[in-house]
Design an enzyme around this catalytic site. Structure first.
Site, mmCIF file in Angstrom:
data_model
loop_
_atom_site.group_PDB
_atom_site.id
_atom_site.type_symbol
_atom_site.label_atom_id
_atom_site.label_comp_id
_atom_site.label_asym_id
_atom_site.label_seq_id
_atom_site.Cartn_x
_atom_site.Cartn_y
_atom_site.Cartn_z
ATOM 1 N N GLU A 114 0.913 -1.287 -0.042
ATOM 2 C CA GLU A 114 0.158 0.006 0.006
ATOM 3 C C GLU A 114 0.893 1.193 0.010
ATOM 4 O OE1 GLU A 114 -2.592 -3.388 0.936
ATOM 5 O OE2 GLU A 114 -0.614 -2.793 1.519
ATOM 6 N N ASP A 128 1.891 13.263 -14.793
ATOM 7 C CA ASP A 128 1.085 13.481 -15.672
ATOM 8 C C ASP A 128 0.718 14.958 -15.651
ATOM 9 O OD1 ASP A 128 -1.475 12.566 -17.249
ATOM 10 O OD2 ASP A 128 -2.536 13.190 -15.319
#
Length: 158
Positions: A114, A128
Site C-alpha cells: 500500500e 501526468d
C-alpha cells in the site's frame, strides 16, 4: 519447490492464508523521487501548472491509490487501512520532489504494498500533471524505507 509463498505445491499462484497470523499494529513507509527541470519545479512551487495544484492532487492520488492496492496487485490482501499519509517535499537544490507515503493498519498482514503504491501513484500524478511542460522527468528510487509489526519485526532503510 519455491520458497515463495504465493505458489502452491504445483506452482499455481495463490493468495497466502494469513488466518493463523496474529493481528498486530503494522506500519510501512515507502519513498520515491521525481527529477525534473528547474523551470518545472518552479511552476509547481509557484502554483502555475495549468492542471492545478500538483502537490495536493498528487497527495490525494497517493491516498486513493493505497486504498486500491488489492485491485492493482494480484494476490494482495484487501486491508481496511487505518491511516495513509503522503508527503511531497520540493528540493530546489536538485530539482526533485521527494515523496514519502506511510500506511498503518491493525491486521494479519503488512502494508508495504500500500505504501509503495501510494508513493508510485503520487509520482505518476506529478508526471501526468506536468508532462505538457517537461517530458524528461525521471521517477526513481521507489523503495520501502520502514516497516514494523508482524513476525519479522522492524525494518529500517535510509
Amino acid at each position: 519447490m519455491s520458497s515463495f509463498t504465493h505458489f502452491d505445491q504445483q506452482g499455481n499462484a495463490k493468495m497466502v492464508d494469513v488466518s493463523k497470523k496474529d493481528i498486530t499494529q503494522r506500519k510501512a513507509t515507502a519513498c520515491a523521487s521525481i527529477l525534473m527541470k528547474n523551470s518545472t519545479l518552479a511552476l509547481i512551487i509557484e502554483g502555475r501548472v495549468g492542471k492545478g495544484d500538483v502537490l495536493q492532487v498528487a497527495r490525494l492520488a497517493g491516498i486513493m491509490a493505497a486504498k486500491q492496492t488489492p485491485n492493482l496487485i494480484p494476490l494482495c490482501h484487501p486491508l481496511g487501512l487505518d491511516s495513509v499519509e503522503v508527503d511531497l517535499k520540493c528540493d530546489k537544490s536538485i530539482n526533485t520532489i521527494n515523496i514519502s507515503a506511510t500506511c498503518a493498519v491493525k491486521s494479519r498482514t503488512g502494508v508495504e504494498m500500500e505504501a509503495l503504491t501510494a508513493a508510485s501513484v503520487a509520482a505518476l500524478t506529478v508526471y501526468d500533471m506536468c508532462k505538457s511542460v517537461d517530458r524528461s522527468m525521471i521517477i526513481s528510487d521507489l523503495r520501502v524505507t520502514y516497516k514494523s509489526g508482524g513476525k519479522s519485526g522492524q525494518f529500517v532503510q535510509d
